[in-house]
Write a protein that holds these residues in place. Structure first.
Motif, PDB file in Angstrom:
ATOM      1  N   THR A  42      49.699 -14.718  86.160  1.00 47.29           N
ATOM      2  CA  THR A  42      48.612 -13.816  85.512  1.00 47.29           C
ATOM      3  C   THR A  42      49.305 -13.251  84.092  1.00 47.29           C
ATOM      4  O   THR A  42      50.579 -13.145  84.169  1.00 47.29           O
ATOM      5  N   PHE A  72      38.623 -11.397  77.715  1.00 46.68           N
ATOM      6  CA  PHE A  72      39.117 -12.709  78.410  1.00 46.68           C
ATOM      7  C   PHE A  72      39.219 -12.451  79.970  1.00 46.68           C
ATOM      8  O   PHE A  72      39.044 -13.305  80.777  1.00 46.68           O
ATOM      9  N   ASP A  73      39.637 -10.984  80.392  1.00 52.04           N
ATOM     10  CA  ASP A  73      39.602 -10.635  81.832  1.00 52.04           C
ATOM     11  C   ASP A  73      38.131 -10.441  82.347  1.00 52.04           C
ATOM     12  O   ASP A  73      37.547  -9.362  82.442  1.00 52.04           O
ATOM     13  N   THR A  74      37.308 -11.456  82.825  1.00 52.24           N
ATOM     14  CA  THR A  74      35.968 -11.417  83.014  1.00 52.24           C
ATOM     15  C   THR A  74      35.895 -10.619  84.207  1.00 52.24           C
ATOM     16  O   THR A  74      34.720 -10.138  84.612  1.00 52.24           O
ATOM     17  N   ASN A  75      36.861 -10.861  85.099  1.00 50.74           N
ATOM     18  CA  ASN A  75      36.346  -9.981  86.558  1.00 50.74           C
ATOM     19  C   ASN A  75      36.835  -8.676  86.521  1.00 50.74           C
ATOM     20  O   ASN A  75      36.962  -7.923  87.486  1.00 50.74           O
ATOM     21  N   ILE A  80      44.801 -11.254  83.322  1.00 51.22           N
ATOM     22  CA  ILE A  80      44.029 -12.551  83.111  1.00 51.22           C
ATOM     23  C   ILE A  80      44.811 -13.659  83.718  1.00 51.22           C
ATOM     24  O   ILE A  80      45.999 -14.100  83.516  1.00 51.22           O
ATOM     25  N   ARG A  83      42.569 -19.398  84.813  1.00 57.33           N
ATOM     26  CA  ARG A  83      41.086 -20.196  84.529  1.00 57.33           C
ATOM     27  C   ARG A  83      40.377 -19.238  83.479  1.00 57.33           C
ATOM     28  O   ARG A  83      39.692 -19.521  82.650  1.00 57.33           O
ATOM     29  N   GLU A  84      40.579 -17.736  83.604  1.00 50.51           N
ATOM     30  CA  GLU A  84      40.017 -16.987  82.744  1.00 50.51           C
ATOM     31  C   GLU A  84      40.306 -17.335  81.141  1.00 50.51           C
ATOM     32  O   GLU A  84      39.747 -17.228  80.229  1.00 50.51           O
ATOM     33  N   CYS A  87      38.987 -20.698  79.815  1.00 46.80           N
ATOM     34  CA  CYS A  87      37.210 -20.490  79.478  1.00 46.80           C
ATOM     35  C   CYS A  87      37.153 -19.745  78.513  1.00 46.80           C
ATOM     36  O   CYS A  87      36.523 -20.181  77.455  1.00 46.80           O
ATOM     37  N   ALA A  88      37.977 -18.534  78.173  1.00 49.29           N
ATOM     38  CA  ALA A  88      37.892 -17.936  76.911  1.00 49.29           C
ATOM     39  C   ALA A  88      38.443 -18.619  75.735  1.00 49.29           C
ATOM     40  O   ALA A  88      37.980 -18.805  74.604  1.00 49.29           O
TER      41      ALA A  88
END
Length: 200
Positions: A42, A72-75, A80, A83-84, A87-88
């Motif tokens: 991460t 970037f930190d979607t959750n 990060i 996967r994040e 995707c970004a």
């Protein structure tokens, strides 16, 4: 996918191929690089900001890096994972103009309420000015406006219904109508297509 592994599992690899614009070999190469730089699997805000300082050593990227990190930190767990990250990266490097613009809108919308207020826009434009540095700003933006002046001008152009909030449709429409505005909102060579506008 946030845990440290020497190799992506087939299911993780398949997932990333399906949700990004990268090939298997590209994803595997990015994974090796990501794990080399982030052995924990991460990336923290501090580490992310450090990477921005390496990219922009002569300017002040911290405010901008914080905005990018949030997007970037979607959750929103403060880290990060790979996967994040992928995707970004897929959106910012290979996404359509409209995907990039949606991503940019989310970066401006710091409280995630679906709209951008004037304070959010002022903070973002200040961060962009610091990131670019005075020399680049003066070359690209020749009108001499301060960050606050530019943010207020942009906001006034976007807020068509004068409700002190800019939603994505207003953001999108302004980007289509003013090419110079797009330079500041989202650098990229793709042109927006009106028929792809999100309907919200």
């Amino acid at each position: 996918m946030g845990q440290s592994k020497s190799k992506l599992s087939p299911s993780d690899l398949h997932d990333l191929v399906s949700c990004t614009e990268f090939t298997e070999s590209e994803i595997e190469a990015w994974y090796k690089s990501f794990m080399r730089d982030c052995p924990s699997g991460t990336l923290t805000l501090e580490e992310f900001t450090g990477l921005h300082y390496e990219l922009f050593p002569n300017v002040q990227p911290s405010a901008y890096a914080k905005r990018v990190f949030k997007t970037f930190d979607t959750n929103q767990n403060g880290m990060i994972d790979f996967r994040e990250f992928m995707c970004a990266l897929s959106v910012t490097s290979r996404g359509s103009f409209n995907e990039k613009l949606r991503w940019t809108f989310n970066m401006y919308d710091t409280d995630n309420d679906g709209s951008v207020c004037l304070n959010e826009m002022e903070d973002m434009i200040k961060a962009i000015y610091k990131l670019l540095g005075d020399d680049v700003v003066s070359m690209v933006l020749t009108d001499g406006l301060t960050p606050v002046q530019r943010a207020r001008l942009m906001f006034a152009r976007m807020d068509k219904d004068n409700d002190a909030q800019v939603n994505f449709n207003e953001f999108f429409t302004a980007a289509i109508e003013d090419p110079k505005l797009v330079m500041l909102l989202q650098p990229g060579k793709n042109k927006p297509q009106k028929d792809e506008q999100d309907k919200e």
